[in-house]
Design a protein around this motif. Structure first.
Motif, mmCIF file in Angstrom:
data_model
loop_
_atom_site.group_PDB
_atom_site.id
_atom_site.type_symbol
_atom_site.label_atom_id
_atom_site.label_comp_id
_atom_site.label_asym_id
_atom_site.label_seq_id
_atom_site.Cartn_x
_atom_site.Cartn_y
_atom_site.Cartn_z
ATOM 1 N N UNK A 108 76.637 -59.085 75.784
ATOM 2 C CA UNK A 108 77.768 -59.194 75.644
ATOM 3 C C UNK A 108 78.233 -59.719 74.291
ATOM 4 N N UNK A 109 77.683 -60.384 73.765
ATOM 5 C CA UNK A 109 77.717 -61.112 72.500
ATOM 6 C C UNK A 109 77.762 -59.778 71.363
ATOM 7 N N UNK A 110 76.617 -59.101 71.431
ATOM 8 C CA UNK A 110 76.558 -57.935 70.838
ATOM 9 C C UNK A 110 77.751 -57.154 70.873
ATOM 10 N N UNK A 111 78.571 -56.860 72.159
ATOM 11 C CA UNK A 111 79.596 -56.025 72.360
ATOM 12 C C UNK A 111 80.857 -56.837 71.937
ATOM 13 N N UNK A 112 80.855 -57.903 71.253
ATOM 14 C CA UNK A 112 82.146 -58.604 70.851
ATOM 15 C C UNK A 112 82.702 -59.526 71.984
ATOM 16 N N UNK A 113 81.877 -59.845 73.083
ATOM 17 C CA UNK A 113 82.356 -60.641 74.110
ATOM 18 C C UNK A 113 81.385 -61.888 74.399
ATOM 19 N N UNK A 114 81.415 -62.726 73.304
ATOM 20 C CA UNK A 114 80.491 -63.990 73.315
ATOM 21 C C UNK A 114 80.687 -64.854 74.657
ATOM 22 N N UNK A 115 80.008 -64.945 75.329
ATOM 23 C CA UNK A 115 80.064 -65.788 76.703
ATOM 24 C C UNK A 115 78.810 -66.392 76.871
ATOM 25 N N UNK A 116 78.943 -67.767 76.891
ATOM 26 C CA UNK A 116 77.516 -68.455 77.190
ATOM 27 C C UNK A 116 77.033 -68.440 78.365
ATOM 28 N N UNK A 117 75.612 -68.479 78.505
ATOM 29 C CA UNK A 117 74.835 -68.294 79.652
ATOM 30 C C UNK A 117 75.457 -69.194 81.064
ATOM 31 N N UNK A 118 75.972 -70.442 80.804
ATOM 32 C CA UNK A 118 76.421 -71.291 81.994
ATOM 33 C C UNK A 118 77.531 -70.897 82.445
ATOM 34 N N UNK A 119 78.384 -70.301 81.400
ATOM 35 C CA UNK A 119 79.614 -69.744 82.109
ATOM 36 C C UNK A 119 79.325 -68.638 82.827
ATOM 37 N N UNK A 120 78.396 -67.661 82.677
ATOM 38 C CA UNK A 120 78.273 -66.567 83.542
ATOM 39 C C UNK A 120 77.742 -66.838 84.878
ATOM 40 N N UNK A 121 76.955 -67.998 84.693
ATOM 41 C CA UNK A 121 76.318 -68.438 86.232
ATOM 42 C C UNK A 121 77.478 -68.885 86.775
ATOM 43 N N UNK A 122 78.568 -69.679 86.435
ATOM 44 C CA UNK A 122 79.691 -70.116 87.021
ATOM 45 C C UNK A 122 80.509 -68.945 87.666
ATOM 46 N N UNK A 123 80.631 -68.240 86.887
ATOM 47 C CA UNK A 123 81.545 -66.929 87.439
ATOM 48 C C UNK A 123 80.661 -66.316 88.563
ATOM 49 N N UNK A 124 79.476 -66.129 88.641
ATOM 50 C CA UNK A 124 78.721 -65.630 89.825
ATOM 51 C C UNK A 124 78.801 -66.544 91.015
#
Length: 441
Positions: A182-198
């Motif tokens: 996601x960061x490479x695609x221009x959407x920097x989202x930290x790992x802990x945030x992705x876990x919360x979304x899940x």
């Protein structure tokens, strides 16, 4: 012939009821597991969240406990009244939606205030879980089988708390890879945030499961209750001399349990060189196995002692557990290596797991049927404020104030919890005396 047919129909109905009761307990177990997964997920991300949001150990303790408990405490009595007077399945489904959305919202936090508010939403939703489950199980099972059923339900606490660490630890490399893409695609989202979304997915599964849960007949006529009936509060005040030492003693036991769950992974990471993934999988698997076994065993032993000595015998089981928990904390405080830390943690987790089941199960023995939802909510206020909030926060602030190279986190954790267990033992002794006096009358 007609009597035989009637008997067969009665047996068939009894079998269907028993099967339905088992399904309900299984569904509530899964919901409890998901609830504790959402509640405990921050434990594995103490370090990255501190770095991302600029928080201290004390503030992280507040996020793990006080933020959750503040809303849990305020909402608890109102939701307990709804549990006593409305369709419990529907109340629980609505609250699952609230806590799942709030858990996912934690991933959008960019400062301490926003994270605190999101965690409050999780607490507000989860205020319905234990009162609704206790009320449903009490109406699906008689007193001789209730402990075993509630014990199985409460294994979800440890399955959720433990598996949240183990599963997330196992999935962290994949989440890290997704964050990198996601960061490479221009959407920097930290790992802990992705876990919360899940966290939205397991909540949706819980709501779908509740569709198949039927509301059982109540042990009292709930439909006749007044819209603003606070009889549970009156019942609690009438029995205050028993309920206060009962609630506070088990709140202190909960303090020790949440202090352990909140900080042992950090002990492994800081003092013994574990990576976050390794700490999560190691401690998570230990907590899931030991805690689930202890919770189920607590229900079985509690039922046995209840048949022998009534409510007094059930609560006495918790008192027997405290010396074993104290030995576990002493081991953690003095442990020279990670293996000894984990051995002490296993011992104290087993003892506290049995005791915490007894605490909740004894509410069904001590509270009138019409008031179980409200009185269990009051009980959860004590265990929430003192235990869930106090445990993680007190250890975090103790380390902020007194932590040093010669005074490691594990030592502070052990010493604080040993002192708290001493107070719990004294209050349990008072509680047992009140139960014995009530029985004699």
């Amino acid at each position: 012939m007609e009597s035989i047919e009637n008997a067969n129909r009665a047996l068939s109905a009894a079998g269907a009821t028993a099967s339905r009761a088992k399904f309900v307990v299984g569904a509530l177990f899964f919901i409890n597991m998901v609830g504790y997964l959402d509640r405990q997920i921050l434990t594995l991300f103490v370090q990255p969240i501190k770095h991302s949001l600029g928080l201290s150990d004390g503030q992280m303790g507040l996020m793990q406990g006080a933020a959750f408990v503040l809303a849990f405490t305020v909402a608890g009595p109102f939701i307990g009244r709804l549990v006593d007077q409305r369709n419990r399945r529907n109340v629980l489904a609505a609250c699952i939606a609230i806590w799942s959305l709030s858990a996912a919202a934690s991933g959008f936090a960019h400062n301490a205030t926003q994270l605190f508010i999101a965690r409050m939403g999780v607490g507000m939703g989860e205020a319905a879980l234990l009162p609704a489950a206790l009320s449903l199980i009490a109406d699906y099972f008689d007193a001789t089988r209730r402990g075993k059923a509630l014990g199985f339900f409460l294994t979800g606490v440890y399955a959720g708390a433990g598996l949240s660490l183990a599963i997330v630890g196992f999935a962290l490399p994949g989440m890290d890879g997704l964050a990198a893409r996601l960061a490479a695609a221009g959407l920097p989202i930290e790992t802990w945030r992705l876990v919360m979304f899940a966290m939205l997915l397991p909540g949706a599964l819980c709501c779908a499961l509740l569709v198949f849960v039927q509301e059982p007949p109540r042990a009292f006529a709930a439909s006749h209750a007044a819209p603003l009936d606070w009889s549970g509060l009156r019942d609690w005040v009438h029995g205050i001399a028993l309920y206060v030492p009962h609630h506070v003693s088990f709140a202190l036991i909960t303090f020790c349990s949440f202090a352990t769950t909140g900080w042992v992974p950090t002990v492994l990471i800081r003092e013994h060189g574990f990576a976050a993934r390794e700490a999560g999988m190691t401690y998570g698997c230990l907590l899931a196995v030991i805690g689930c076994a202890a919770a189920y065993l607590g229900g079985v032993i509690g039922d046995y002692r209840s048949r022998k000595a009534g409510g007094h015998g059930r609560v006495a089981v918790a008192a027997w557990c405290l010396p074993f928990a104290a030995a576990g904390f002493a081991t953690v405080a003095l442990a020279p290596n990670a293996g000894i830390v984990l051995a002490g943690t296993a011992l104290l987790s087993a003892a506290l797991g049995v005791a915490m089941v007894i605490g909740l199960l004894s509410i069904a023995d001590l509270a009138p049927a019409r008031s179980r939802g409200q009185i269990s909510s009051i009980y959860l206020i004590f265990t929430g404020l003192i235990g869930s909030a106090g445990g993680p926060a007190c250890i975090g602030y103790a380390n902020d104030l007194w932590g040093a190279p010669g005074r490691p986190l594990s030592l502070l954790l052990g010493l604080v919890c040993l002192a708290v267990l001493g107070a719990a033992a004294l209050l349990l002794w008072i509680c047992l005396g009140k139960i014995r006096a009530r029985t004699v009358r």
